[in-house]
Design an enzyme around this catalytic site. Structure first.
Site, mmCIF file in Angstrom:
data_model
loop_
_atom_site.group_PDB
_atom_site.id
_atom_site.type_symbol
_atom_site.label_atom_id
_atom_site.label_comp_id
_atom_site.label_asym_id
_atom_site.label_seq_id
_atom_site.Cartn_x
_atom_site.Cartn_y
_atom_site.Cartn_z
ATOM 1 N N CYS A 138 0.817 -1.212 0.000
ATOM 2 C CA CYS A 138 0.000 0.000 0.000
ATOM 3 C C CYS A 138 0.855 1.268 0.000
ATOM 4 C CB CYS A 138 -0.932 -0.013 1.209
ATOM 5 S SG CYS A 138 -1.954 1.464 1.324
ATOM 6 N N CYS A 163 -0.488 4.108 2.098
ATOM 7 C CA CYS A 163 -0.258 3.996 3.537
ATOM 8 C C CYS A 163 1.210 4.266 3.883
ATOM 9 C CB CYS A 163 -0.593 2.594 4.047
ATOM 10 S SG CYS A 163 -2.050 1.856 3.311
ATOM 11 N N ASP A 164 2.127 3.735 3.079
ATOM 12 C CA ASP A 164 3.539 3.708 3.485
ATOM 13 C C ASP A 164 4.464 4.584 2.644
ATOM 14 O OD1 ASP A 164 2.802 1.807 5.376
ATOM 15 O OD2 ASP A 164 3.087 0.157 3.970
#
Ligand code: NAP
Length: 307
Positions: A132, A135-136
């Protein structure tokens, strides 16, 4: 006993909730492990009708939830582990131990990211290996990353990562991309993105965090070392149908089978969205299936005399 329970709070589940709530069926939605579904892991959605400027995935799904709540849908954060048929309906066992009964069920549990299945990938999960970018991605400011895959998700992840990384290398197992033309063009024209064709990762290497990958050229079998700080996998998804194995009919890849009216093999159980969709997997098709399933639930319950 609930009239209808909807499993999944992605765009399919939420659309089913809007329709069943407006039909006064007070749907209960169970979030599952990925509340809001795949849209919460994506960046901007540019192809959902009604948003000419695009809309953030999370915002889109939150708006759908609010719309369902407005008509009386109830939301519960939990995960279904067991499904069984009972007299006049179905029983669901949740991770929390609670048991819920319902007259009808919409399975909109979606699909989750596929992993390569390498031991080294497992070792570096959360320490340089991710599925992701949304997200990261921010952890990779001024770093170099690789993205695995040749579909729309891989192009989207690669493009998103250019906001942070100095260099993004897409590694694809073939020499042609599966992604749509517009996404291909954006990625291939981006100065920070380059491609390595006909290759797969044979190992993720590192110390505390990822420091590189071993790449195998699938045409020559040659293995080379490639330095990078992060590995983002975008190699498709696996349908979330575990609690239904042996109960509902699944295809050979585990997708929930349903007819064109979203009926599964068990009357009263309906499918919607990516858990069933092997072909389109779009937010708008998931929403469409959620609508279909909801209307079918309404008809099913009316036929059974449950109003
Ligand atoms: P996908 O289209 O199934 O593509 C998966 C990619 O991963 C393929 O290129 C595949 O290679 C590769 N792959 C699969 N297993 C692999 C493995 N074990 N090792 C290495 N590579 C592997 O999945 P997706 O990109 O997640 O897209 C899913 C659906 O969502 C599609 O319908 C897509 O159009 C849609 N989507 C749309 C957008 C958008 O419109 N902006 C964004 C994201 C997703 P092969 O090509 O060789 O099979």
């Amino acid at each position: 006993m609930e009239k209808v329970i909807i499993l999944g709070t992605g765009v399919a589940g939420c659309t089913a909730a809007i329709y069943t709530a407006r039909a006064n069926l007070s749907p209960l939605l169970i979030s599952g492990p990925e509340d809001g579904g795949q849209l919460t892991l994506t960046t901007e959605v540019e192809n959902f009708p009604g948003f000419p400027e695009g809309v953030e995935g999370t915002e889109l799904v939150n708006r759908c939830k609010k719309q369902a709540e407005r008509f009386g849908a109830k939301f519960k954060t939990d995960i279904v582990t067991k499904f069984q048929e009972i007299d006049d309906g179905f029983e669901l066992t949740l991770v929390s131990g609670e048991k819920l009964q319902c007259h009808s069920l919409i399975v909109a549990t979606g699909a989750s990211a596929r992993w390569l299945g390498l031991e080294s990938e497992e070792k570096y999960k959360g320490r340089g290996v991710s599925t992701c970018a949304t997200c990261d991605g921010a952890f990779y400011k001024n770093k170099e990353v690789v993205v695995i895959g040749g579909g729309d998700s891989a192009m989207e992840e690669a493009l998103f990562l250019t906001k942070f990384a100095t260099k993004v290398t897409v590694v694809h197992r073939r020499d042609t991309l599966r992604a749509s033309k517009i996404m291909q063009e954006r990625a291939t024209n981006h100065e920070k993105i380059s491609f390595i064709w006909d290759s797969e990762i044979s190992e993720v290497v590192g110390d505390k965090f990822v420091t590189g990958v071993k790449l195998k050229n699938l045409k020559t079998n040659e293995i080379t070392d490639f330095k990078c700080d992060g590995v983002f996998l975008a190699i498709g998804h696996i349908p979330n149908t575990k609690p239904f194995i042996g109960k509902l009919e699944l295809d050979e890849q585990g997708y929930l089978k349903a007819d064109r009216f979203m009926h599964t093999n068990i009357p009263g159980v309906f499918a919607a969205g990516d858990v069933h969709d092997t072909k389109y997997r779009q937010a708008i098709t998931a929403a469409g299936m959620g609508c279909q399933a909801a209307i079918e639930v309404e008809r099913y319950l009316t036929h059974k005399g449950i109003e």
